[in-house]
Design a protein around this motif. Structure first.
Motif, PDB file in Angstrom:
ATOM      1  N   ALA A  82       6.833   5.788  -2.771  1.00 14.98           N
ATOM      2  CA  ALA A  82       7.264   4.967  -3.905  1.00 14.98           C
ATOM      3  C   ALA A  82       6.704   5.527  -5.203  1.00 14.98           C
ATOM      4  O   ALA A  82       5.579   6.040  -5.254  1.00 14.98           O
ATOM      5  CB  ALA A  82       6.804   3.525  -3.712  1.00 14.98           C
TER       6      ALA A  82
ATOM      7  N   LYS B 140       6.696  -6.342  -3.029  1.00 15.07           N
ATOM      8  CA  LYS B 140       7.198  -5.131  -2.382  1.00 15.07           C
ATOM      9  C   LYS B 140       8.532  -5.389  -1.699  1.00 15.07           C
ATOM     10  O   LYS B 140       9.411  -4.514  -1.657  1.00 15.07           O
ATOM     11  CB  LYS B 140       6.169  -4.616  -1.379  1.00 15.07           C
ATOM     12  CG  LYS B 140       4.888  -4.092  -2.019  1.00 15.07           C
ATOM     13  CD  LYS B 140       3.923  -3.582  -0.977  1.00 15.07           C
ATOM     14  CE  LYS B 140       2.691  -2.965  -1.625  1.00 15.07           C
ATOM     15  NZ  LYS B 140       1.952  -3.939  -2.481  1.00 15.07           N
TER      16      LYS B 140
ATOM     17  N   LEU C  78       9.903  -1.920  -1.071  1.00 10.35           N
ATOM     18  CA  LEU C  78       8.754  -1.080  -0.731  1.00 10.35           C
ATOM     19  C   LEU C  78       8.055  -1.628   0.508  1.00 10.35           C
ATOM     20  O   LEU C  78       8.265  -2.774   0.904  1.00 10.35           O
ATOM     21  CB  LEU C  78       7.770  -0.990  -1.903  1.00 10.35           C
ATOM     22  CG  LEU C  78       8.339  -0.592  -3.262  1.00 10.35           C
ATOM     23  CD1 LEU C  78       7.233  -0.534  -4.294  1.00 10.35           C
ATOM     24  CD2 LEU C  78       9.070   0.732  -3.181  1.00 10.35           C
TER      25      LEU C  78
ATOM     26  N   ARG D  18       9.345   3.818   0.186  1.00 15.36           N
ATOM     27  CA  ARG D  18      10.568   3.086  -0.149  1.00 15.36           C
ATOM     28  C   ARG D  18      11.363   2.841   1.119  1.00 15.36           C
ATOM     29  O   ARG D  18      11.644   3.769   1.895  1.00 15.36           O
ATOM     30  CB  ARG D  18      11.408   3.885  -1.148  1.00 15.36           C
ATOM     31  CG  ARG D  18      10.721   4.112  -2.478  1.00 15.36           C
ATOM     32  CD  ARG D  18      11.616   4.889  -3.408  1.00 15.36           C
ATOM     33  NE  ARG D  18      12.870   4.194  -3.664  1.00 15.36           N
ATOM     34  CZ  ARG D  18      13.841   4.671  -4.430  1.00 15.36           C
ATOM     35  NH1 ARG D  18      13.718   5.863  -4.996  1.00 15.36           N
ATOM     36  NH2 ARG D  18      14.942   3.987  -4.621  1.00 15.36           N
TER      37      ARG D  18
END
Length: 342
Positions: free
Chosen positions: A17, A86, A91, A149
């Motif tokens: 990420a 997230k 994420l 990700r």
């Protein structure tokens, strides 16, 4: 893309990420934690109003550690690295080997995060993420974790141009079972990007791909057919066969169903060989040469090659015209296959 190796010696390709997405996720988590901490503080102040100052300070410190430190640790442990921030940004926190985190990983990240995020307002975390090759902050380094990700944007599939109409159905008998998948992928990439290539480079690439394709099929490429048009026609033939197996009876021609299950039909082309709309059949890779255009199919619906249409046809004897009837008023009857008596 970052390649990680698991304990089973399996290489994983993970996309770390970036700092903006991580900062947004942390901001969402902190906003939610602050809201919960404010509500809990108001409730505790109202409940501990009768206590002395030392007790109130102890309760406030306990609530701070419970909500702002213990809360994120518990959420990351129970959700296996997916906090609300997230999750909203797509994420996830994983181990260095790509596996889900455990309580000890979340505990180290949360404890270090108090110093590098809360006490320094995120400055230390931002500097560490910028310096790290995979964007890890100090908590990730000490815990052995990585933020990756989960949602990777998928680009639109590029359109493969259709071949000229006069090549439609010409390779219906071609054996395509021995063509490797890598060659199909290379041909598809060339066809989708040939308009972006230099004409010389694209022509040389098409010739090499055509030679490899002819060697895999065991049938030489037809003479006089451009390499780009040959590749497009063979790819469309492969798509036709796959579509016939998938859409039995609902497609026609190239096997591309249109609205309502009916195939796309190009104006001026027989319905047996419809084309995809917007196909650049006038591209230089599809033309015979300067000023030469593809020959249209004959009236019977079968495609003919350009050189065949341009070549002189051998003269064939024409049958003699039928003799006129002997009498104008006599009825002319159809032939029955035998001659009447004299």
């Amino acid at each position: 893309m970052s390649e990680l190796v698991t304990g089973e010696a399996v290489a994983l390709e993970l996309r770390p990420a970036k700092l903006p997405s991580r900062a947004l996720a942390v901001a969402l988590d902190l906003a939610l934690a602050m809201a919960v901490y404010l509500i809990v503080t108001i409730a505790l102040v109202a409940a501990t109003a009768a206590l002395d100052d030392a007790a109130q300070i102890a309760v406030s410190i306990a609530s701070f550690l419970l909500v702002l430190v213990g809360g994120p640790i518990a959420v990351e442990t129970l959700s296996h690295g997916r906090s609300l921030g997230k999750l909203a940004c797509g994420l996830r926190v994983v181990r260095d080997d790509g596996g889900p985190i455990r309580f000890r990983h979340a505990l180290v990240r949360g404890a270090v995060g108090v110093v590098e995020i809360l006490m320094t307002f995120g400055i230390v975390a931002c500097v560490a993420s910028l310096v790290s090759e995979r964007g890890r902050r100090l908590g990730d380094v000490f815990a052995g974790t990585l933020v990756v990700r989960e949602r990777i944007p998928v680009g639109r599939m590029p359109h493969v141009p259709a071949p000229p109409p006069w090549l439609a159905g010409r390779f219906a008998e071609l054996d395509l079972s021995a063509v490797p998948d890598g060659l199909w992928l290379a041909i598809r990439q060339y066809l989708t990007r040939m308009q972006q290539l230099d004409p010389r480079v694209g022509g040389a690439m098409a010739e090499r791909l055509a030679v490899d394709l002819a060697a895999s099929t065991g049938t030489p490429a037809p003479q006089g057919v451009p390499a780009g048009a040959y590749l497009a026609a063979v790819v469309q033939e492969r798509q036709t066969r796959e579509a016939r197996r998938a859409f039995s009876g609902t497609t026609g021609g190239f096997g591309v169903p249109g609205p309502g299950g009916r195939p796309f039909v190009q104006p001026g082309v027989p319905a047996a060989y419809p084309l995809q709309p917007g196909a650049p059949v006038g591209h230089p890779a599809f033309q015979q040469g300067p000023g030469v255009h593809p020959a249209p199919p004959d009236p019977a619906g079968y495609p003919v090659a350009a050189q065949r249409a341009a070549a002189p046809q051998p003269s064939t004897p024409q049958p003699a015209p039928a003799a006129p009837a002997e009498q104008a008023g006599r009825e002319v009857r159809p032939s029955t296959g035998f001659a009447p008596p004299a």
